[in-house]
Write a protein that holds these residues in place. Sequence first.
Motif, PDB file in Angstrom:
ATOM      1  N   VAL B  33      46.563  39.416  43.598  1.00 25.76           N
ATOM      2  CA  VAL B  33      45.511  39.860  42.680  1.00 25.76           C
ATOM      3  C   VAL B  33      44.210  39.088  42.901  1.00 25.76           C
ATOM      4  CG1 VAL B  33      47.167  40.510  40.873  1.00 25.76           C
ATOM      5  CG2 VAL B  33      46.156  38.233  40.837  1.00 25.76           C
ATOM      6  N   VAL B  46      44.474  44.640  42.155  1.00 28.96           N
ATOM      7  CA  VAL B  46      45.804  44.348  42.679  1.00 28.96           C
ATOM      8  C   VAL B  46      45.993  45.110  43.990  1.00 28.96           C
ATOM      9  CG1 VAL B  46      48.250  44.180  42.072  1.00 28.96           C
ATOM     10  CG2 VAL B  46      46.544  44.411  40.258  1.00 28.96           C
ATOM     11  N   LEU B  56      53.781  53.246  39.067  1.00 30.22           N
ATOM     12  CA  LEU B  56      53.229  52.009  38.513  1.00 30.22           C
ATOM     13  C   LEU B  56      53.422  51.986  37.010  1.00 30.22           C
ATOM     14  CD1 LEU B  56      49.861  51.731  40.450  1.00 30.22           C
ATOM     15  CD2 LEU B  56      51.780  50.155  40.579  1.00 30.22           C
ATOM     16  N   ILE B  58      52.201  49.708  33.761  1.00 24.95           N
ATOM     17  CA  ILE B  58      51.307  48.640  33.315  1.00 24.95           C
ATOM     18  C   ILE B  58      51.452  48.492  31.811  1.00 24.95           C
ATOM     19  CG2 ILE B  58      48.884  47.935  33.141  1.00 24.95           C
ATOM     20  CD1 ILE B  58      48.564  49.907  35.635  1.00 24.95           C
ATOM     21  N   THR B  66      51.292  42.910  32.253  1.00 24.84           N
ATOM     22  CA  THR B  66      52.420  43.006  33.190  1.00 24.84           C
ATOM     23  C   THR B  66      52.233  44.216  34.095  1.00 24.84           C
ATOM     24  OG1 THR B  66      53.911  41.891  31.669  1.00 24.84           O
ATOM     25  CG2 THR B  66      54.940  43.203  33.391  1.00 24.84           C
ATOM     26  N   LEU B  67      52.339  43.945  35.374  1.00 20.81           N
ATOM     27  CA  LEU B  67      52.218  44.993  36.392  1.00 20.81           C
ATOM     28  C   LEU B  67      53.580  45.130  37.042  1.00 20.81           C
ATOM     29  CD1 LEU B  67      49.214  43.194  38.050  1.00 20.81           C
ATOM     30  CD2 LEU B  67      48.993  45.195  36.567  1.00 20.81           C
ATOM     31  N   SER B  95      57.381  42.979  39.911  1.00 20.04           N
ATOM     32  CA  SER B  95      56.867  42.800  38.560  1.00 20.04           C
ATOM     33  C   SER B  95      56.102  41.493  38.523  1.00 20.04           C
ATOM     34  CB  SER B  95      58.024  42.763  37.565  1.00 20.04           C
ATOM     35  OG  SER B  95      57.514  42.545  36.272  1.00 20.04           O
ATOM     36  N   THR B  97      53.500  39.151  35.820  1.00 19.16           N
ATOM     37  CA  THR B  97      52.838  39.012  34.534  1.00 19.16           C
ATOM     38  C   THR B  97      51.698  38.010  34.660  1.00 19.16           C
ATOM     39  OG1 THR B  97      54.841  39.562  33.334  1.00 19.16           O
ATOM     40  CG2 THR B  97      53.161  38.385  32.113  1.00 19.16           C
ATOM     41  N   ALA B 111      43.220  51.678  33.736  1.00 18.87           N
ATOM     42  CA  ALA B 111      43.787  51.374  35.050  1.00 18.87           C
ATOM     43  C   ALA B 111      43.520  52.531  35.998  1.00 18.87           C
ATOM     44  CB  ALA B 111      45.287  51.128  34.924  1.00 18.87           C
ATOM     45  N   TYR B 113      43.973  53.725  40.204  1.00 20.03           N
ATOM     46  CA  TYR B 113      44.572  53.408  41.500  1.00 20.03           C
ATOM     47  C   TYR B 113      43.852  54.225  42.560  1.00 20.03           C
ATOM     48  CZ  TYR B 113      48.064  52.878  45.179  1.00 20.03           C
ATOM     49  OH  TYR B 113      48.696  52.606  46.362  1.00 20.03           O
ATOM     50  N   LEU B 118      44.828  48.799  42.889  1.00 20.20           N
ATOM     51  CA  LEU B 118      44.859  49.090  41.460  1.00 20.20           C
ATOM     52  C   LEU B 118      43.790  48.237  40.787  1.00 20.20           C
ATOM     53  CD1 LEU B 118      46.378  50.239  38.883  1.00 20.20           C
ATOM     54  CD2 LEU B 118      47.649  48.076  38.931  1.00 20.20           C
ATOM     55  N   VAL B 120      42.423  47.149  37.082  1.00 21.72           N
ATOM     56  CA  VAL B 120      42.682  47.160  35.643  1.00 21.72           C
ATOM     57  C   VAL B 120      41.499  46.492  34.953  1.00 21.72           C
ATOM     58  CG1 VAL B 120      44.252  46.468  33.787  1.00 21.72           C
ATOM     59  CG2 VAL B 120      45.171  46.976  36.056  1.00 21.72           C
TER      60      VAL B 120
END
Lengths: 128, 138
Positions: B33, B46, B56, B58, B66-67, B95, B97, B111, B113, B118, B120
């Motif tokens: 990230v 990301v 995905l 989120i 959390t992704l 995953s 966080t 969010a 993509y 990605l 956010v």
Amino acid sequence: MQDVINRKDQEVQESKAPGHTLRPRVDIRETEEAVYLEAEMPGVAQEDVDVRLEDGELQILGRVSLTGPADCERRRTEYACGNFERVFRLAETIDPDKIEAKMTNGVLRLYLPKRESAKPRSIKVNVA
Amino acid sequence: MNWSSPFYRDLNSLFREFDRMLTPVDRDTMPRVNIWTHDDGAVINVELPGVEAEDLDISVHENRLTLAGTKNPLPLDSEQEFTWHRNERLTGSFSRTLALPFRIDPDSVVAEYQKGILTVKLAQEEADKPRQIEVTAM
């Protein structure tokens, strides 16, 4: 089995593009019919991909044109932004006229079919 | 002395905390990230090449983002046998966080993509924002 696609010794050549040059991660799979290559180039649009084939060398280039958001303070940098470049040496068995390229979700997919003469043939053995 | 009192948590210490609280990166399995902050919130990019947007997931809770998702290998044209020559791309589920230095306003989260990245965007909860207090001369 002989490698149909080989990394060049000096894989990433001197790049003419300014800034960072990153080496994309690749998956390469070979079937009897073709070679499939996928290269990860996040941030690169389809129109900014350049695939060149010259003297048996396959060059993959992806130009990134993204910057961070405006008026923000950078807090964390885990990945670098820059152009992607990687060069492979292709075996004679690949038919250069039939290569197909497609860019989806930041992944370049190359379909490199083999020449007809390079495909394995099964020979029927006749019972004498 | 109560160190958890908001009184002692000036902005600088908040951001030190922010850096510390980010989960350590396992570069082999976690998406990487880049994070920017501004007065009202943060922007998080990301790296997720080759993921479908519908794969995905989120979520936000308090100050955590959390992704999660799954990256599937690209199928071949037909079910032929194949040999690997390179296998550098990662596939499977992931995953991660991230803890932000403020409570996230859940309604603010956007969010997108695009091109394997990605983005956010999220804002700080109104109640969590620092306030300027006027001093009245008596």
